[in-house]
Each structure stands twice: as C-alpha cells, then as structure tokens.
Design an enzyme around this catalytic site. Structure first.
Site, PDB file in Angstrom:
ATOM      1  N   GLU A  46      41.473  42.079  44.345  1.00 58.73           N
ATOM      2  CA  GLU A  46      41.340  40.815  43.598  1.00 58.73           C
ATOM      3  C   GLU A  46      39.902  40.322  43.674  1.00 58.73           C
ATOM      4  O   GLU A  46      39.290  40.360  44.746  1.00 58.73           O
ATOM      5  CB  GLU A  46      42.289  39.779  44.228  1.00 58.73           C
ATOM      6  CG  GLU A  46      42.917  38.867  43.218  1.00 58.73           C
ATOM      7  CD  GLU A  46      43.877  39.611  42.292  1.00 58.73           C
ATOM      8  OE1 GLU A  46      43.491  39.814  41.117  1.00 58.73           O
ATOM      9  OE2 GLU A  46      44.979  39.966  42.717  1.00 58.73           O
ATOM     10  N   HIS A  47      39.399  39.850  42.532  1.00 56.88           N
ATOM     11  CA  HIS A  47      38.009  39.389  42.420  1.00 56.88           C
ATOM     12  C   HIS A  47      37.042  40.531  42.730  1.00 56.88           C
ATOM     13  O   HIS A  47      35.936  40.311  43.205  1.00 56.88           O
ATOM     14  CB  HIS A  47      37.739  38.172  43.325  1.00 56.88           C
ATOM     15  CG  HIS A  47      38.383  36.914  42.808  1.00 56.88           C
ATOM     16  ND1 HIS A  47      37.820  36.142  41.836  1.00 56.88           N
ATOM     17  CD2 HIS A  47      39.571  36.331  43.105  1.00 56.88           C
ATOM     18  CE1 HIS A  47      38.609  35.105  41.571  1.00 56.88           C
ATOM     19  NE2 HIS A  47      39.689  35.204  42.325  1.00 56.88           N
ATOM     20  N   THR A  48      37.482  41.731  42.492  1.00 52.81           N
ATOM     21  CA  THR A  48      36.608  42.896  42.656  1.00 52.81           C
ATOM     22  C   THR A  48      36.107  43.406  41.311  1.00 52.81           C
ATOM     23  O   THR A  48      35.090  44.098  41.261  1.00 52.81           O
ATOM     24  CB  THR A  48      37.353  44.041  43.361  1.00 52.81           C
ATOM     25  OG1 THR A  48      38.612  44.211  42.698  1.00 52.81           O
ATOM     26  CG2 THR A  48      37.598  43.730  44.830  1.00 52.81           C
ATOM     27  N   ASP A  49      36.808  43.078  40.222  1.00 45.01           N
ATOM     28  CA  ASP A  49      36.452  43.711  38.938  1.00 45.01           C
ATOM     29  C   ASP A  49      35.029  43.362  38.499  1.00 45.01           C
ATOM     30  O   ASP A  49      34.246  44.241  38.156  1.00 45.01           O
ATOM     31  CB  ASP A  49      37.496  43.472  37.831  1.00 45.01           C
ATOM     32  CG  ASP A  49      37.796  42.022  37.509  1.00 45.01           C
ATOM     33  OD1 ASP A  49      37.307  41.128  38.242  1.00 45.01           O
ATOM     34  OD2 ASP A  49      38.537  41.774  36.534  1.00 45.01           O
ATOM     35  N   GLY A 138      49.554  34.005  35.435  1.00 45.20           N
ATOM     36  CA  GLY A 138      48.741  34.995  36.142  1.00 45.20           C
ATOM     37  C   GLY A 138      49.206  36.414  35.899  1.00 45.20           C
ATOM     38  O   GLY A 138      48.804  37.345  36.599  1.00 45.20           O
ATOM     39  N   LEU A 139      50.060  36.606  34.885  1.00 46.00           N
ATOM     40  CA  LEU A 139      50.587  37.939  34.583  1.00 46.00           C
ATOM     41  C   LEU A 139      49.941  38.506  33.322  1.00 46.00           C
ATOM     42  O   LEU A 139      50.395  39.491  32.765  1.00 46.00           O
ATOM     43  CB  LEU A 139      52.114  37.885  34.441  1.00 46.00           C
ATOM     44  CG  LEU A 139      52.830  37.349  35.697  1.00 46.00           C
ATOM     45  CD1 LEU A 139      54.330  37.250  35.459  1.00 46.00           C
ATOM     46  CD2 LEU A 139      52.538  38.241  36.902  1.00 46.00           C
ATOM     47  N   ASP A 188      42.659  43.521  33.109  1.00 41.63           N
ATOM     48  CA  ASP A 188      43.914  43.253  32.400  1.00 41.63           C
ATOM     49  C   ASP A 188      44.036  44.090  31.133  1.00 41.63           C
ATOM     50  O   ASP A 188      45.088  44.659  30.839  1.00 41.63           O
ATOM     51  CB  ASP A 188      43.996  41.766  31.999  1.00 41.63           C
ATOM     52  CG  ASP A 188      43.781  40.839  33.173  1.00 41.63           C
ATOM     53  OD1 ASP A 188      43.731  41.332  34.315  1.00 41.63           O
ATOM     54  OD2 ASP A 188      43.651  39.621  32.930  1.00 41.63           O
TER      55      ASP A 188
HETATM   56  P1  ADP Z   1      47.802  34.550  31.631  1.00 42.31           P
HETATM   57  O1  ADP Z   1      46.985  35.546  30.908  1.00 42.31           O
HETATM   58  O2  ADP Z   1      47.822  34.795  33.093  1.00 42.31           O
HETATM   59  O3  ADP Z   1      49.195  34.411  31.101  1.00 42.31           O
HETATM   60  P2  ADP Z   1      45.884  32.808  30.464  1.00 42.31           P
HETATM   61  O4  ADP Z   1      45.588  31.362  30.623  1.00 42.31           O
HETATM   62  O5  ADP Z   1      44.803  33.791  30.610  1.00 42.31           O
HETATM   63  O6  ADP Z   1      47.103  33.136  31.451  1.00 42.31           O
HETATM   64  O7  ADP Z   1      46.516  33.060  29.034  1.00 42.31           O
HETATM   65  C1  ADP Z   1      47.523  32.228  28.540  1.00 42.31           C
HETATM   66  C2  ADP Z   1      47.133  31.799  27.145  1.00 42.31           C
HETATM   67  O8  ADP Z   1      47.231  32.926  26.253  1.00 42.31           O
HETATM   68  C3  ADP Z   1      48.083  30.778  26.570  1.00 42.31           C
HETATM   69  O9  ADP Z   1      47.699  29.464  26.949  1.00 42.31           O
HETATM   70  C4  ADP Z   1      47.884  31.002  25.088  1.00 42.31           C
HETATM   71  O10 ADP Z   1      46.687  30.427  24.630  1.00 42.31           O
HETATM   72  C5  ADP Z   1      47.706  32.523  25.003  1.00 42.31           C
HETATM   73  N1  ADP Z   1      48.979  33.215  24.758  1.00 42.31           N
HETATM   74  C6  ADP Z   1      49.500  34.223  25.485  1.00 42.31           C
HETATM   75  N2  ADP Z   1      50.684  34.655  24.975  1.00 42.31           N
HETATM   76  C7  ADP Z   1      50.911  33.896  23.883  1.00 42.31           C
HETATM   77  C8  ADP Z   1      51.971  33.837  22.916  1.00 42.31           C
HETATM   78  N3  ADP Z   1      53.019  34.637  22.986  1.00 42.31           N
HETATM   79  N4  ADP Z   1      51.870  32.929  21.930  1.00 42.31           N
HETATM   80  C9  ADP Z   1      50.805  32.090  21.866  1.00 42.31           C
HETATM   81  N5  ADP Z   1      49.802  32.097  22.733  1.00 42.31           N
HETATM   82  C10 ADP Z   1      49.818  32.980  23.742  1.00 42.31           C
HETATM   83 MG    MG Z   2      44.826  35.799  31.063  1.00 43.64          MG
END
Ligand code: ADP
Ligand code: MG
Length: 398
Positions: A46-49, A138-139, A188
């Site tokens: 984590e935090h290595t990329d 975070g997924l 990712d």
């Molecule tokens: P994570 O990638 O960990 O889920 P992020 O904050 O990086 O968290 O990304 C989440 C954002 O990605 C959401 O707030 C939205 O802007 C966008 N997003 C992801 N999936 C969708 C989806 N199915 N529909 C609309 N926006 C999405």
């Molecule tokens: Mg993200």
C-alpha cells in the site's frame, strides 16, 4: 444465504439483458454490446505504487457493466444507474478538467484521452453504466468504470485496435488524474484490465510489469470489511504523503524510493534523520515492499499463517509509520482478528474505506459478526461485508 455477508448475484447474462433493454429506451436505439470490468482489493503493498514499488492486488468478481453504442458525430451521452438525474451530454472535444465534472468525468475522460490518438469525432458514444462494485469503498469502482469504458471504445473503434491492455490502463490513469481530478497511481487500472482469474497480480510499479501469483489458499477466503467511513482529509493527506516521499528522494538523490530498495534500511533512515516524519514514511514504503515479496513467497509455500502475519505487519506500518489509518479501520482489523481471522489490514489509500481479513473457510460469519458487534458497541454505522475471490479481468460480456 448469509445474513451479514453480501455476495451479489450479478449474473452477466441477466445484467447485460437488463442493461441492453434499459439503454434502448433511454438512449433511443440498440447498443452494440456490453462490457464489464472488475473492482479490486490489494492484498498487500500500500502506498508503494507511486514510489515505483511492489503491490499485489487481485480483481474482484464484482464488476461494473457498460452498455455502449458508438456515435459518429463526436458526441457523448452518458448515464448511470447509480447516478440517476446526473446524466451528461456533450461533445468529446469539450471534455477537460472541469467538464463534465462529477462521475461522468470518468467516462468522458477516457474518450477524451483516446481522442488524442484518433480525433474527437471518432470517440462519440452513448453509454449506460451499471456498477456492481460498491462505490467509494476503496474497492476501485472508479477504475472498474473507466476500464470498462476503455475496453468498450477499444473494441468499437477500429482505429484503436493497435492499443493493448497496458495502453488502455495508462489511458484510464490519465483520464482519472487529468479529467476526473482523482489521484491514482496505476495499480487499480492494471489489475482491472490485466488480472488473471484465480491469481493475484504482482505489479512492479517501476514499469507496471505483471507476474500472476496463484491464490494457493483454497481453504481460506478474503473477507472485505467496508467500514463505511470516509474521512474528508483523505485527498490532502494523500498529496502530503506523496510530497514526503518526493522530499526523501531529493535528500537521498534518487528519482524514486525504489532505487534504495535493497540498501541497508538503517543507513537509508540515517540519511533522513533530520526529518523523523519523512524517515517514518520511507520506513513504511521500504518495509512494505519487502512484505509484498515475502507474501508472494508465503503463498507459494501455502503458509496461511505467514500471509496473515504479513497482513498484520502491513497494517501496523500503515497505522504507525505512514499514518493513513483511522479508528474505524483499526477497529475492523482488531475485531476481525479477535473473531478468528488469520490476519487483517486496511486496504486502499486509507482514512476510511475497506479492510481485508484472511479467514479460514466457514468462519466468515463469525469474523463478520465480531466486527459488526464491535462497531455497534461504539455506536458506529454498521460495516458492510463481502467475500473477495481472485477473478477475471475486464471483458466483453455481450
Ligand atoms: P473507489 O474507486 O474506491 O470506489 P473513488 O472515490 O475513487 O472510490 O471512486 C468512486 C467514484 O467513481 C464515485 O463517486 C463516482 O464518481 C464514480 N463511479 C464509480 N462507479 C460508478 C457508477 N456505477 N456510476 C456512477 N459513478 C460511478
Ligand atoms: Mg478509485
């Protein structure tokens, strides 16, 4: 069916069918296909990329689906089932750091970066999204979204056929960084597009070369604990951690912390003694790189206990040296281990989001119950749980 653990039943055919039907109504005509790309968890690293180091993520079975039809007028129409009332329509040519803004930037950003190669006119599309990766947990739902769009456009626009999946991953990184304004280091997108089913991916972030690592613990599961916590300092803290690593590099006279990997740790830290905080950040990065490689070795030996120990050590380092954990993540880890997990750690950037626990098969409910009780005792929002299985990369599903 488990009470606590959410295992979505997203069946490709069903999702594709429903999405195709809805898209036809919403977008006024049939789409050309449906593509899916997975979210991910990072086992360790984590935090290595962004430090040119190592990480070991795997793709989830939870995926984001996009139904897409190409347009020949350079226009984009973008809608998501998870963002009702926030559809966007505009042209590829106008996409930039402030346009469209919000969630649609992840989609439009990909079209706009690809347009640098073949012109904006060629990248028009109608896109309907259905995400089955929990958002903001975070997924990496964001990479699942951008990668599904990138693969769809690649498959639909013949002029892009020369691009491979590594090119598409870097396209998505740029779309997220430059258009969506999200700091992301490339792990990712690499795993979403280039995962190998049944394997984790050892990523060397110096050049993003990949080595599939078989998941050899069939009698164990990875339980994801979405703490539901989101601390708003996350963005600024991410930037400050990157800045600390850059300061360390300039003191050490290297371009990346990877260059001091293998050098005696105490010697490196000694050269950073003037700034104890920077030294602690560097200690995390360098010891974390070593833990990634140790965990790969432990998987090869099928040593679940050692995998668990390394996960715990990673969490301690992120909490104490890198200081990116938070009370919710710490409690998730402690209560998972108390409930029978072999090991647990926060995963992702930190300050909220998810933790992962290595759990002997059959004990998921007990571990989830222990975490749920600990959260309830504090009066915190109930966490969500899902089981993570190393799964396949992005693909066309229809
Ligand atoms: P994570 O990638 O960990 O889920 P992020 O904050 O990086 O968290 O990304 C989440 C954002 O990605 C959401 O707030 C939205 O802007 C966008 N997003 C992801 N999936 C969708 C989806 N199915 N529909 C609309 N926006 C999405
Ligand atoms: Mg993200």
């Amino acid at each position: 069916m488990s009470e606590l653990i959410w295992t979505p039943t997203a069946d490709d055919e069903q999702v594709a069918e429903a999405l195709t039907e809805e898209a036809a109504g919403l977008l006024g005509g049939p789409v050309q296909g449906v593509w899916a790309a997975p979210g991910r968890v990072n086992l360790i690293g984590e935090h290595t990329d962004y430090n040119g180091g190592w990480c070991l993520p795997f793709a989830l079975s939870h995926r984001t689906y996009v139904a897409v039809r190409r347009r020949d007028d350079g226009r984009l129409r973008i809608a998501s089932r998870q963002a009702s009332g926030q559809a966007w329509e505009g042209s590829v040519a106008e996409v930039g750091p402030a346009t469209p803004g919000g969630w649609a930037s992840y989609v439009a950003g990909v079209a706009s970066v690809l347009a640098e190669r073949v012109g904006a006119q060629a990248l028009g599309a109608d896109v309907l999204v259905d995400g089955h990766v929990p958002l903001g947990a975070g997924l990496s739902s964001s990479a699942a979204l951008s990668c599904s769009v990138a693969l769809a456009l690649h498959d639909l626009v013949p002029e892009l056929s020369g691009l491979d999946r590594a090119d598409l991953a870097s396209t998505c990184v740029r779309a997220e960084n430059e258009v969506a304004g999200a700091a992301t280091g490339g792990m990712d997108q690499s795993v979403s597009l280039r995962a190998v089913d049944g394997h984790a991916l050892l990523i060397d972030c110096r050049d993003f070369s990949l080595t599939p690592v078989a998941w050899t613990l069939p009698d164990h599961d990875v339980l994801v604990i979405d703490t539901r916590a989101h601390h708003s300092l996350a963005d600024g803290q991410y930037a400050s951690r990157r800045a600390a690593c850059e300061r360390a590099c300039s003191v050490l006279g290297v371009a990346s912390l990877r260059e001091v990997d293998g050098v005696d740790l105490e010697e490196v830290l000694g050269r950073l003694a003037d700034d104890p905080e920077v030294a602690r950040r560097v200690r995390h990065v360098l010891t974390e790189n070593a833990r990634v490689l140790d965990l790969v070795a432990a998987l090869a030996e099928r040593e679940a206990a050692e995998v668990g120990r390394l996960m715990g050590a990673s969490h301690d380092s992120l909490r104490d040296d890198y200081e990116v954990s938070c009370p919710e993540l710490d409690l998730a880890v402690e209560s998972a281990v108390a409930g029978g997990a072999v090991g647990a750690r926060m995963t992702g950037g930190g300050f909220g989001g998810s933790a992962i626990a290595l759990v002997p098969r059959g004990q998921e409910e007990g571990v989830a119950g222990s975490v749920a009780t600990a959260f309830a005792d504090r009066g915190w929002e109930a966490p969500h749980f899902l089981t993570a299985t190393p799964s396949a990369p992005a693909c066309r599903v229809r």
